[in-house]
Scaffold this motif. Sequence first.
Motif, PDB file in Angstrom:
ATOM      1  N   ASP A   1      -5.214  -9.695  -2.419  1.00 15.15           N
ATOM      2  CA  ASP A   1      -4.442  -8.830  -1.520  1.00 15.15           C
ATOM      3  C   ASP A   1      -3.172  -9.485  -0.998  1.00 15.15           C
ATOM      4  O   ASP A   1      -2.613  -9.046   0.011  1.00 15.15           O
ATOM      5  CB  ASP A   1      -5.307  -8.410  -0.323  1.00 15.15           C
ATOM      6  CG  ASP A   1      -6.507  -7.572  -0.742  1.00 15.15           C
ATOM      7  OD1 ASP A   1      -6.452  -6.971  -1.828  1.00 15.15           O
ATOM      8  OD2 ASP A   1      -7.493  -7.525   0.011  1.00 15.15           O
ATOM      9  N   LEU A   2      -2.677 -10.508  -1.673  1.00 15.96           N
ATOM     10  CA  LEU A   2      -1.493 -11.225  -1.195  1.00 15.96           C
ATOM     11  C   LEU A   2      -0.237 -10.369  -1.316  1.00 15.96           C
ATOM     12  O   LEU A   2      -0.052  -9.636  -2.283  1.00 15.96           O
ATOM     13  CB  LEU A   2      -1.298 -12.520  -1.999  1.00 15.96           C
ATOM     14  CG  LEU A   2      -2.370 -13.595  -1.869  1.00 15.96           C
ATOM     15  CD1 LEU A   2      -2.056 -14.752  -2.810  1.00 15.96           C
ATOM     16  CD2 LEU A   2      -2.451 -14.100  -0.432  1.00 15.96           C
ATOM     17  N   LEU A   3       0.635 -10.502  -0.318  1.00 15.87           N
ATOM     18  CA  LEU A   3       1.977  -9.928  -0.368  1.00 15.87           C
ATOM     19  C   LEU A   3       2.991 -11.069  -0.285  1.00 15.87           C
ATOM     20  O   LEU A   3       2.799 -12.020   0.467  1.00 15.87           O
ATOM     21  CB  LEU A   3       2.210  -8.943   0.768  1.00 15.87           C
ATOM     22  CG  LEU A   3       1.480  -7.601   0.701  1.00 15.87           C
ATOM     23  CD1 LEU A   3       1.828  -6.760   1.919  1.00 15.87           C
ATOM     24  CD2 LEU A   3       1.820  -6.837  -0.565  1.00 15.87           C
ATOM     25  N   PHE A   4       4.072 -10.948  -1.041  1.00 13.63           N
ATOM     26  CA  PHE A   4       5.125 -11.961  -1.075  1.00 13.63           C
ATOM     27  C   PHE A   4       6.423 -11.302  -0.621  1.00 13.63           C
ATOM     28  O   PHE A   4       6.840 -10.290  -1.184  1.00 13.63           O
ATOM     29  CB  PHE A   4       5.273 -12.524  -2.489  1.00 13.63           C
ATOM     30  CG  PHE A   4       3.997 -13.099  -3.039  1.00 13.63           C
ATOM     31  CD1 PHE A   4       3.696 -14.435  -2.871  1.00 13.63           C
ATOM     32  CD2 PHE A   4       3.088 -12.285  -3.702  1.00 13.63           C
ATOM     33  CE1 PHE A   4       2.522 -14.971  -3.378  1.00 13.63           C
ATOM     34  CE2 PHE A   4       1.908 -12.802  -4.204  1.00 13.63           C
ATOM     35  CZ  PHE A   4       1.619 -14.146  -4.043  1.00 13.63           C
TER      36      PHE A   4
ATOM     37  N   LEU B   1      15.976 -10.810   2.043  1.00 16.49           N
ATOM     38  CA  LEU B   1      15.921  -9.350   1.981  1.00 16.49           C
ATOM     39  C   LEU B   1      14.472  -8.922   2.197  1.00 16.49           C
ATOM     40  O   LEU B   1      13.713  -8.759   1.245  1.00 16.49           O
ATOM     41  CB  LEU B   1      16.434  -8.852   0.626  1.00 16.49           C
ATOM     42  CG  LEU B   1      16.464  -7.338   0.399  1.00 16.49           C
ATOM     43  CD1 LEU B   1      17.394  -6.647   1.396  1.00 16.49           C
ATOM     44  CD2 LEU B   1      16.891  -7.026  -1.028  1.00 16.49           C
ATOM     45  N   PRO B   2      14.050  -8.737   3.466  1.00 16.80           N
ATOM     46  CA  PRO B   2      12.648  -8.419   3.745  1.00 16.80           C
ATOM     47  C   PRO B   2      12.146  -7.155   3.049  1.00 16.80           C
ATOM     48  O   PRO B   2      10.938  -7.016   2.829  1.00 16.80           O
ATOM     49  CB  PRO B   2      12.638  -8.251   5.276  1.00 16.80           C
ATOM     50  CG  PRO B   2      13.795  -9.074   5.752  1.00 16.80           C
ATOM     51  CD  PRO B   2      14.840  -8.935   4.700  1.00 16.80           C
ATOM     52  N   ALA B   3      13.054  -6.244   2.703  1.00 19.79           N
ATOM     53  CA  ALA B   3      12.629  -5.041   1.983  1.00 19.79           C
ATOM     54  C   ALA B   3      12.057  -5.374   0.609  1.00 19.79           C
ATOM     55  O   ALA B   3      11.316  -4.565   0.035  1.00 19.79           O
ATOM     56  CB  ALA B   3      13.801  -4.067   1.843  1.00 19.79           C
ATOM     57  N   PHE B   4      12.401  -6.547   0.092  1.00 20.78           N
ATOM     58  CA  PHE B   4      11.836  -6.992  -1.173  1.00 20.78           C
ATOM     59  C   PHE B   4      10.502  -7.684  -0.888  1.00 20.78           C
ATOM     60  O   PHE B   4      10.425  -8.888  -0.680  1.00 20.78           O
ATOM     61  CB  PHE B   4      12.802  -7.929  -1.892  1.00 20.78           C
ATOM     62  CG  PHE B   4      12.270  -8.502  -3.185  1.00 20.78           C
ATOM     63  CD1 PHE B   4      11.409  -7.788  -3.991  1.00 20.78           C
ATOM     64  CD2 PHE B   4      12.644  -9.777  -3.590  1.00 20.78           C
ATOM     65  CE1 PHE B   4      10.915  -8.318  -5.172  1.00 20.78           C
ATOM     66  CE2 PHE B   4      12.168 -10.326  -4.773  1.00 20.78           C
ATOM     67  CZ  PHE B   4      11.300  -9.586  -5.567  1.00 20.78           C
TER      68      PHE B   4
ATOM     69  N   ALA C   1       0.805  -0.988  -1.717  1.00 21.70           N
ATOM     70  CA  ALA C   1       1.883  -0.139  -1.210  1.00 21.70           C
ATOM     71  C   ALA C   1       1.621   0.263   0.235  1.00 21.70           C
ATOM     72  O   ALA C   1       2.547   0.292   1.063  1.00 21.70           O
ATOM     73  CB  ALA C   1       2.046   1.089  -2.092  1.00 21.70           C
ATOM     74  N   ARG C   2       0.376   0.568   0.561  1.00 22.94           N
ATOM     75  CA  ARG C   2       0.047   0.927   1.947  1.00 22.94           C
ATOM     76  C   ARG C   2       0.298  -0.239   2.900  1.00 22.94           C
ATOM     77  O   ARG C   2       0.600  -0.037   4.078  1.00 22.94           O
ATOM     78  CB  ARG C   2      -1.415   1.373   2.053  1.00 22.94           C
ATOM     79  CG  ARG C   2      -1.709   2.734   1.474  1.00 22.94           C
ATOM     80  CD  ARG C   2      -3.044   3.284   1.970  1.00 22.94           C
ATOM     81  NE  ARG C   2      -4.159   2.402   1.679  1.00 22.94           N
ATOM     82  CZ  ARG C   2      -4.889   2.474   0.566  1.00 22.94           C
ATOM     83  NH1 ARG C   2      -4.593   3.362  -0.362  1.00 22.94           N
ATOM     84  NH2 ARG C   2      -5.904   1.667   0.386  1.00 22.94           N
ATOM     85  N   CYS C   3       0.183  -1.459   2.388  1.00 22.36           N
ATOM     86  CA  CYS C   3       0.389  -2.651   3.212  1.00 22.36           C
ATOM     87  C   CYS C   3       1.854  -3.069   3.275  1.00 22.36           C
ATOM     88  O   CYS C   3       2.175  -4.071   3.925  1.00 22.36           O
ATOM     89  CB  CYS C   3      -0.454  -3.800   2.678  1.00 22.36           C
ATOM     90  SG  CYS C   3      -2.219  -3.570   2.915  1.00 22.36           S
ATOM     91  N   GLY C   4       2.745  -2.337   2.591  1.00 26.17           N
ATOM     92  CA  GLY C   4       4.173  -2.613   2.730  1.00 26.17           C
ATOM     93  C   GLY C   4       4.888  -3.086   1.489  1.00 26.17           C
ATOM     94  O   GLY C   4       6.088  -3.383   1.546  1.00 26.17           O
ATOM     95  N   ALA C   5       4.220  -3.158   0.344  1.00 27.52           N
ATOM     96  CA  ALA C   5       4.878  -3.600  -0.890  1.00 27.52           C
ATOM     97  C   ALA C   5       5.836  -2.519  -1.391  1.00 27.52           C
ATOM     98  O   ALA C   5       5.450  -1.356  -1.529  1.00 27.52           O
ATOM     99  CB  ALA C   5       3.852  -3.926  -1.964  1.00 27.52           C
ATOM    100  N   THR C   6       7.071  -2.903  -1.663  1.00 25.96           N
ATOM    101  CA  THR C   6       8.025  -1.979  -2.284  1.00 25.96           C
ATOM    102  C   THR C   6       8.053  -2.152  -3.798  1.00 25.96           C
ATOM    103  O   THR C   6       8.551  -1.281  -4.513  1.00 25.96           O
ATOM    104  CB  THR C   6       9.446  -2.204  -1.733  1.00 25.96           C
ATOM    105  OG1 THR C   6       9.789  -3.599  -1.867  1.00 25.96           O
ATOM    106  CG2 THR C   6       9.528  -1.811  -0.271  1.00 25.96           C
ATOM    107  N   VAL C   7       7.524  -3.273  -4.277  1.00 23.19           N
ATOM    108  CA  VAL C   7       7.466  -3.541  -5.715  1.00 23.19           C
ATOM    109  C   VAL C   7       6.038  -3.984  -6.070  1.00 23.19           C
ATOM    110  O   VAL C   7       5.465  -4.825  -5.380  1.00 23.19           O
ATOM    111  CB  VAL C   7       8.478  -4.636  -6.132  1.00 23.19           C
ATOM    112  CG1 VAL C   7       8.368  -4.922  -7.624  1.00 23.19           C
ATOM    113  CG2 VAL C   7       9.901  -4.237  -5.773  1.00 23.19           C
TER     114      VAL C   7
END
Length: 275
Positions: free
Chosen positions: A153-156, A161-164, A185-191
């Motif tokens: 469940d890691l997000l980077f 550019l925090p949107a990335f 995506a629900r946790c904030g991933a745009t990619v």
Amino acid sequence: MIKMGFVRVAALSPNVTVADPAANAKSILELYRKADEQGCSLAVFPELALTGCTCGDLYNQTALLKAAESALCEVLDATEDMDAIAVIGLPVRYMGGIYDCAAVIQHGQLLGVVPRKSLPRKSELYEARTFAPGNDICCDIDYAGRCAPFCSDLLFSCEELPAFTFGVAVGDELLSPDAQGDFLARCGATVIANPAAACELVHREEMRKSLLAAASARLSCAYVMANPSSGESTTDMVFSGHGMIAERGRILAENPPFAGDMCKADVDVEMLMAE
């Protein structure tokens, strides 16, 4: 390349020599450097790219697992001067289990190891026969001479550019009723980086494109899918290196089956964050 809210991403399909991590590391390094020179900020390689995805029972051999770890060390040591982030598939042994993982690396550092969260009970590659699901794994791991978080469940996130913000969904997860990309995506991933190992069947190319476009539209994100090249083609399966990049329902770039080793596109992550 990060410019005006856009990020350049790439899906890559290196030449594969099954069960030869040292040879595969060289192929990966060649494409990794090419992507970095072309301004890519994120380079996604296929599932189990360091060993090949068709090793079968060889995944249970300590020699292959150690060779994969040594090959990742080689890639890390050779890329300290490169800015692009790479997502590279490989098998990892941890606490008696073998996990289908993706290593996230940049500047010679191991940023994280992401195990495949769920495994299909029925598929061409019989993953559940060899690999353990990474559902409940969330810890640190000492691997390739580095210490890094080990969790599906890691997000980077990019400081510049925090949107990335991206997550990694390993495997042919678009066919799963519990797709990891939805959670990320629900946790904030745009990619969503998707190292996959999908073989070719009649009409599979069209279905793959439809699923990827639909997922990116439903989640308001970008999907980067990388699949293995024809070097993986063994027994009754054929692989084609079909790579795609989708953004909000559109296929931005595609490496058609048997057509090449790389596709890239500029993704508007600020627009995706706004959505």
